[in-house]
Design a protein around this motif. Structure first.
Motif, mmCIF file in Angstrom:
data_model
loop_
_atom_site.group_PDB
_atom_site.id
_atom_site.type_symbol
_atom_site.label_atom_id
_atom_site.label_comp_id
_atom_site.label_asym_id
_atom_site.label_seq_id
_atom_site.Cartn_x
_atom_site.Cartn_y
_atom_site.Cartn_z
ATOM 1 N N CYS A 273 -10.742 -0.168 3.581
ATOM 2 C CA CYS A 273 -9.313 -0.252 3.304
ATOM 3 C C CYS A 273 -8.801 1.143 2.970
ATOM 4 O O CYS A 273 -9.468 1.889 2.256
ATOM 5 C CB CYS A 273 -9.100 -1.191 2.120
ATOM 6 N N LEU A 274 -7.620 1.476 3.460
ATOM 7 C CA LEU A 274 -7.057 2.798 3.186
ATOM 8 C C LEU A 274 -6.783 2.994 1.695
ATOM 9 O O LEU A 274 -6.707 4.120 1.229
ATOM 10 C CB LEU A 274 -5.769 3.007 3.989
ATOM 11 N N HIS B 35 -7.043 -9.444 6.362
ATOM 12 C CA HIS B 35 -7.092 -8.377 5.352
ATOM 13 C C HIS B 35 -5.681 -7.963 4.936
ATOM 14 O O HIS B 35 -5.372 -7.864 3.747
ATOM 15 C CB HIS B 35 -7.875 -7.195 5.943
ATOM 16 N N GLU B 36 -4.802 -7.747 5.927
ATOM 17 C CA GLU B 36 -3.451 -7.261 5.620
ATOM 18 C C GLU B 36 -2.611 -8.338 4.946
ATOM 19 O O GLU B 36 -1.856 -8.049 4.017
ATOM 20 C CB GLU B 36 -2.748 -6.751 6.883
ATOM 21 N N GLN C 61 0.822 -1.220 0.000
ATOM 22 C CA GLN C 61 0.000 0.000 0.000
ATOM 23 C C GLN C 61 0.854 1.267 0.000
ATOM 24 O O GLN C 61 0.341 2.353 -0.270
ATOM 25 C CB GLN C 61 -0.941 0.014 1.210
ATOM 26 N N HIS D 255 -3.326 -8.576 1.333
ATOM 27 C CA HIS D 255 -2.647 -7.544 0.534
ATOM 28 C C HIS D 255 -1.297 -8.056 0.023
ATOM 29 O O HIS D 255 -0.874 -7.691 -1.077
ATOM 30 C CB HIS D 255 -2.353 -6.303 1.398
HETATM 31 NI NI NI Z 1 -6.394 -2.727 3.063
#
Ligand code: NI
Length: 172
Positions: free
Chosen positions: A89-90, A131-132, A51, A135
């Motif tokens: 999510c960012l 979630h992470e 990210q 990614h």
């Molecule tokens: Ni995320």
């Protein structure tokens, strides 16, 4: 420490597979420190290295005690139960969707100095771990969403409807 720019959905970087970390050096420490500051500023719950444009298996998650946990080369070694909840999510700012995740997960990872450890958590934190780590394999929560993606206003309205239905069932 410095904040780093968060990459948004649509950038192909977020779909790439991240490589394992092999050097537990000052560059890794700088990355983790910067990710912590970036996450703090964004008031997020978790952040993965891709990210911020780094294709390495590194992420930050928030545990049930509200503390950040640094995960290097993490893998989920056990999962049990199921929970459904709204997730965001960012990298997908302002959009939320219903995602099913395990209720409890156990993760094996290395810390910033390469020491292996295991951590287990539940509820929101288990959701965050999943979630992470997803990614790091190039996956976003939007791939798992059941039903529509909601804006913040729509999410508030949907949650209010859900509350009313729950109260209705209890006869209040
Ligand atoms: Ni995320």
């Amino acid at each position: 420490m410095a904040t780093r720019q968060i990459i948004l959905r649509g950038d192909e970087v977020l779909g790439r597979m991240c490589r394992p970390v092999t050097s537990f050096d000052s560059r890794l420490h700088q990355l983790l420190d910067d990710m912590r500051e970036t996450l703090d500023q964004a008031q997020g719950y978790g952040l993965a290295a891709p990210q911020v444009g780094i294709l390495r298996r590194v992420c930050l998650v928030t545990n049930t005690d509200g503390e950040y946990v640094e995960l290097v080369n993490p893998e989920i070694v056990a999962a049990e139960g199921e929970q459904g909840g709204y997730e965001g999510c960012l990298s997908v700012p302002g959009l939320y969707g219903w995602v099913k995740r395990p209720q409890r997960v156990r993760v094996r990872a290395q810390d910033r100095d390469g020491k292996t450890f295991e951590v287990e958590d539940v509820d929101m934190s288990a959701r965050c771990f999943c979630h992470e780590i997803a990614h790091l394999d190039g996956h976003l929560f939007t791939e798992l969403v059941e039903g529509p993606l909601y804006t913040e206003e729509e999410l508030d309205a949907a949650q209010a409807r859900q509350e009313r239905r729950k109260k209705g069932r209890r006869g209040e």
